[in-house]
Structures are given as C-alpha cells and as structure tokens.
Design a protein around this motif. Sequence first.
Motif, mmCIF file in Angstrom:
data_model
loop_
_atom_site.group_PDB
_atom_site.id
_atom_site.type_symbol
_atom_site.label_atom_id
_atom_site.label_comp_id
_atom_site.label_asym_id
_atom_site.label_seq_id
_atom_site.Cartn_x
_atom_site.Cartn_y
_atom_site.Cartn_z
ATOM 1 N N MET A 151 9.898 46.928 -5.611
ATOM 2 C CA MET A 151 9.054 48.031 -4.925
ATOM 3 C C MET A 151 9.555 49.291 -4.693
ATOM 4 N N PRO A 152 8.895 50.463 -4.894
ATOM 5 C CA PRO A 152 9.180 51.877 -4.689
ATOM 6 C C PRO A 152 9.955 51.974 -3.361
ATOM 7 N N TYR A 153 11.222 52.667 -3.464
ATOM 8 C CA TYR A 153 12.115 53.141 -2.501
ATOM 9 C C TYR A 153 11.506 53.484 -1.337
ATOM 10 N N SER A 154 11.730 53.025 -0.167
ATOM 11 C CA SER A 154 11.203 53.149 1.136
ATOM 12 C C SER A 154 12.106 53.058 2.253
ATOM 13 N N VAL A 155 11.688 53.510 3.484
ATOM 14 C CA VAL A 155 12.373 53.183 4.686
ATOM 15 C C VAL A 155 12.792 51.774 4.983
ATOM 16 N N GLY A 156 12.116 50.716 4.379
ATOM 17 C CA GLY A 156 12.572 49.497 4.551
ATOM 18 C C GLY A 156 13.872 49.291 3.820
ATOM 19 N N HIS A 157 13.766 49.819 2.438
ATOM 20 C CA HIS A 157 15.127 49.782 1.807
ATOM 21 C C HIS A 157 16.465 50.298 2.371
ATOM 22 N N ILE A 158 16.035 51.462 3.161
ATOM 23 C CA ILE A 158 17.302 52.270 3.620
ATOM 24 C C ILE A 158 17.796 51.594 4.837
ATOM 25 N N ALA A 159 16.607 50.715 5.689
ATOM 26 C CA ALA A 159 16.976 50.226 6.720
ATOM 27 C C ALA A 159 17.972 48.815 6.410
ATOM 28 N N VAL A 160 17.485 48.082 5.353
ATOM 29 C CA VAL A 160 18.139 46.829 4.779
ATOM 30 C C VAL A 160 19.661 47.318 4.278
ATOM 31 N N GLY A 161 19.689 48.406 3.653
ATOM 32 C CA GLY A 161 20.955 48.935 2.795
ATOM 33 C C GLY A 161 21.907 49.306 3.930
ATOM 34 N N VAL A 162 21.771 49.908 5.143
ATOM 35 C CA VAL A 162 22.387 50.580 6.212
ATOM 36 C C VAL A 162 22.607 49.037 6.813
ATOM 37 N N ALA A 163 22.021 48.213 7.079
ATOM 38 C CA ALA A 163 22.400 46.953 7.813
ATOM 39 C C ALA A 163 23.452 46.460 7.039
ATOM 40 N N LEU A 164 23.308 45.908 5.777
ATOM 41 C CA LEU A 164 24.343 45.444 4.929
ATOM 42 C C LEU A 164 25.657 46.264 4.802
ATOM 43 N N SER A 165 25.567 47.386 4.890
ATOM 44 C CA SER A 165 26.640 48.403 4.953
ATOM 45 C C SER A 165 27.446 48.345 6.190
ATOM 46 N N TYR A 166 26.715 48.014 7.096
ATOM 47 C CA TYR A 166 27.567 47.868 8.340
ATOM 48 C C TYR A 166 28.295 46.566 8.621
ATOM 49 N N ILE A 167 27.856 45.736 7.746
ATOM 50 C CA ILE A 167 28.815 44.578 7.625
ATOM 51 C C ILE A 167 30.201 44.875 7.098
ATOM 52 N N ASP A 168 29.936 45.561 6.172
ATOM 53 C CA ASP A 168 31.325 45.858 5.356
ATOM 54 C C ASP A 168 32.175 46.926 6.485
ATOM 55 N N PHE A 169 31.506 47.554 7.217
ATOM 56 C CA PHE A 169 32.032 48.555 8.031
ATOM 57 C C PHE A 169 32.986 47.806 9.154
ATOM 58 N N ARG A 170 32.154 46.964 9.852
ATOM 59 C CA ARG A 170 32.658 46.504 11.099
ATOM 60 C C ARG A 170 33.308 45.124 10.951
ATOM 61 N N PHE A 171 32.685 44.524 9.822
ATOM 62 C CA PHE A 171 33.226 43.029 9.786
ATOM 63 C C PHE A 171 33.954 42.626 8.369
ATOM 64 N N GLU A 172 34.858 43.586 8.400
ATOM 65 C CA GLU A 172 35.668 43.387 6.891
ATOM 66 C C GLU A 172 36.268 42.177 6.640
ATOM 67 N N GLY A 173 36.098 41.892 5.394
ATOM 68 C CA GLY A 173 36.273 40.665 4.630
ATOM 69 C C GLY A 173 35.222 39.667 4.907
ATOM 70 N N ASP A 174 33.969 39.925 5.428
ATOM 71 C CA ASP A 174 32.765 39.014 5.497
ATOM 72 C C ASP A 174 32.464 38.758 3.946
ATOM 73 N N PRO A 175 32.396 37.512 3.572
ATOM 74 C CA PRO A 175 32.145 37.055 2.158
ATOM 75 C C PRO A 175 30.518 37.066 1.705
ATOM 76 N N TRP A 176 29.602 38.032 2.488
ATOM 77 C CA TRP A 176 28.284 37.978 2.121
ATOM 78 C C TRP A 176 27.982 38.141 0.870
ATOM 79 N N ARG A 177 28.754 38.858 0.010
ATOM 80 C CA ARG A 177 28.295 38.939 -1.224
ATOM 81 C C ARG A 177 28.544 37.875 -2.231
ATOM 82 N N GLN A 178 29.394 37.084 -1.970
ATOM 83 C CA GLN A 178 29.866 35.832 -2.773
ATOM 84 C C GLN A 178 28.589 34.718 -2.482
ATOM 85 N N GLN A 179 27.992 34.848 -1.216
ATOM 86 C CA GLN A 179 27.126 33.906 -0.980
ATOM 87 C C GLN A 179 25.777 34.499 -1.267
ATOM 88 N N HIS A 180 25.633 35.862 -1.558
ATOM 89 C CA HIS A 180 24.224 36.112 -1.863
ATOM 90 C C HIS A 180 24.271 37.288 -3.059
#
Length: 205
Positions: A151-180
Amino acid sequence: MRMKLHWSPRSPFVRKVMIVAHELGLADRLDCVRTVAATTQPHETLMKDNPLSKLPTLVLADGTVIYDSPVICEYFDSLHDGPKLFPATMPERLTVLRWQALGDGMLDFLLLWRNELTRPAQSEPHLNSYRIKRGKTLESLEAEAATLERMPYSVGHIAVGVALSYIDFRFEGDPWRQQHPKLASWHKAIAARPSFKLTEAVDDS
C-alpha cells in the motif's frame, strides 16, 4: 506561518508528528519548545495550551491549539497539495486509520509497560497483560507485512514504524525481529527513510 510545538526528543508520539512534518516539508515551520510532561507531574505552562498536559501539542500562529498526534498529523496533511498521508476514499482510508490506531495503541501499552517496570512493587498481572498484547500485536502486524509493503506510504505506516522503533529504544534486546522476519524486513526499509533518520529518539533525561 510559524507554529509552536510542545516537543520532547524521547516522546514517540512527538516523533510521529515530526516524521510527518519532515515528509511534508513542514519541519522548518515548527518552533519546537522542549517540554517535560511527566505522568506524575503536570506541566503548568503546557496546561495553558493543553489541559491534559500531554505531548505533542501544536499552537498555530493565531493561537489555535491542536492535539493529539492523530489530529496534528491530519492537520499537517491538509497543508499541502501532494500525495496525502491520509487517503480520502474507502477502503484505503479505513485501513490506514486502523494501522494508525494499532501503532498508537501499541505505544500506549509500551509506555505503561515501561512505567510499570520502574515501580518498586511491580504488578505481575499488568506485566503479563502487556506481554500478551505485545505478542498479539506483533503477530497481527507480521500477517499484514505484505500489505504494508504494497500500500502507498501513509500515516498508518508511520505510526506502526514508530511503535516498532520504540521497542528498540526502550526495550533493548527484545527479540521481536527474530520472531517476525517479514515485519522486521519491512521495518528496516521504513526506518531508513530520511524522516525516520532525522527524528531518532534521544533520552535527554
């Protein structure tokens, strides 16, 4: 016309607004005012503009006040004639708004989760609830990774991207990438956008 933004370099909701501003060429019109809006200590100056004492809060040149991030983002999207971050027609609009709600909702429980982890006496039922929500949200996004790419780039993409980046910022070491892995590949691409690079979170506390 200049706009004042109550701002923090560690707020994910502020980051979402700033990404939108950079994407739309509006960042240079913002006067960012560093504002500390702690959960336990309302900010008196901020409450003159926003009685909720929450970030982000935008003040227009004529004194009009806009909050919170979905409203500010949609206002920014009204200030240009290019491709819109908020689609005008269904069903695309509905999908994008749902993604925005999912990303924002994910940030809501991640912030609560982090606050709970800092408490001397932590509530295991609350922590377990946040763990379950994390797992189900990431599972849902993994299933939609191909649609996010298509789908074309949208505010939905931004919101999801920011949330995933926040995991990296505040929950360092969370293995979400390996699982998804599909979601991880999508996030790698969106995090490389200049707007994301220019707004990376910083803990200045």
